[in-house]
Enzyme design. Sequence first.
Site, PDB file in Angstrom:
ATOM      1  N   ARG A 170      -2.436  47.320 -12.093  1.00 25.48           N
ATOM      2  CA  ARG A 170      -1.742  48.005 -13.169  1.00 25.48           C
ATOM      3  C   ARG A 170      -1.687  47.148 -14.440  1.00 25.48           C
ATOM      4  O   ARG A 170      -1.195  47.570 -15.482  1.00 25.48           O
ATOM      5  CB  ARG A 170      -0.313  48.332 -12.725  1.00 25.48           C
ATOM      6  N   SER A 171      -2.230  45.964 -14.390  1.00 25.86           N
ATOM      7  CA  SER A 171      -2.159  45.035 -15.512  1.00 25.86           C
ATOM      8  C   SER A 171      -3.389  45.166 -16.410  1.00 25.86           C
ATOM      9  O   SER A 171      -4.505  44.859 -15.985  1.00 25.86           O
ATOM     10  CB  SER A 171      -2.066  43.596 -15.002  1.00 25.86           C
ATOM     11  N   PRO A 172      -3.212  45.580 -17.671  1.00 25.65           N
ATOM     12  CA  PRO A 172      -4.368  45.638 -18.568  1.00 25.65           C
ATOM     13  C   PRO A 172      -4.967  44.265 -18.817  1.00 25.65           C
ATOM     14  O   PRO A 172      -6.173  44.137 -19.019  1.00 25.65           O
ATOM     15  CB  PRO A 172      -3.792  46.257 -19.844  1.00 25.65           C
TER      16      PRO A 172
END
Length: 213
Positions: free
Chosen positions: A11-13
Amino acid sequence: MREVDVFWSFRSPYSYLATPGILEIRENYDVRVNIRVVLPIAIRSPDILFTPESLNKVKYIQLDWERRAEFLGMPHAWPSPDPVVMDIKNFSVPQKQPYIYWLSCLGVEAQRRGRGPEFVAEVSRLIFGGTRNWHQDDHLASAASRAGLNLGEMDASISDDASHMREIEDNQQMLADAGHWGVPTLVVDGEPFFGQDRIETLKWKLSQMGLEK
């Protein structure tokens, strides 16, 4: 052989933006790169960031990651659907999460099969690179295939296998033991390098250690 542990979230860009550098480290240095999948901070520690009082932090991340992607020349769009189902207005995260646990366990399985870096690179590009409904049709199967894996076999391996979640919990403890909480964090010989923009510093460190191929 020395190892570089990469603590990474689907979920981490910024984890997505780190993938080209992660692959470069594996190719250009005499190290083993281990993808250590952790749950997003919105799931494991929502009190750290995702609170109404932290709205400015969230706004900044939304601004900065797109700017950084443009700087790096990487395709970018906020995922549709978001890997974490949440109400961004009041920062509530429901218990039912149809995507993030599945993705995270697939990441663990990919690492077990020796294709962790390739898998997270392909899947995160799918999720953050502008593919709408990345979870439908053959998008994920094609991404897995490009990484040298078979999605059907991986799904079968993670079905009703609690060891994948235990490994994720172990990874989260390893991240804490390394002295950090965020992702991406890369660790070599116990020394953490936090953030996509610290990969160049890590490369310098590996060169200082005489690990260039």
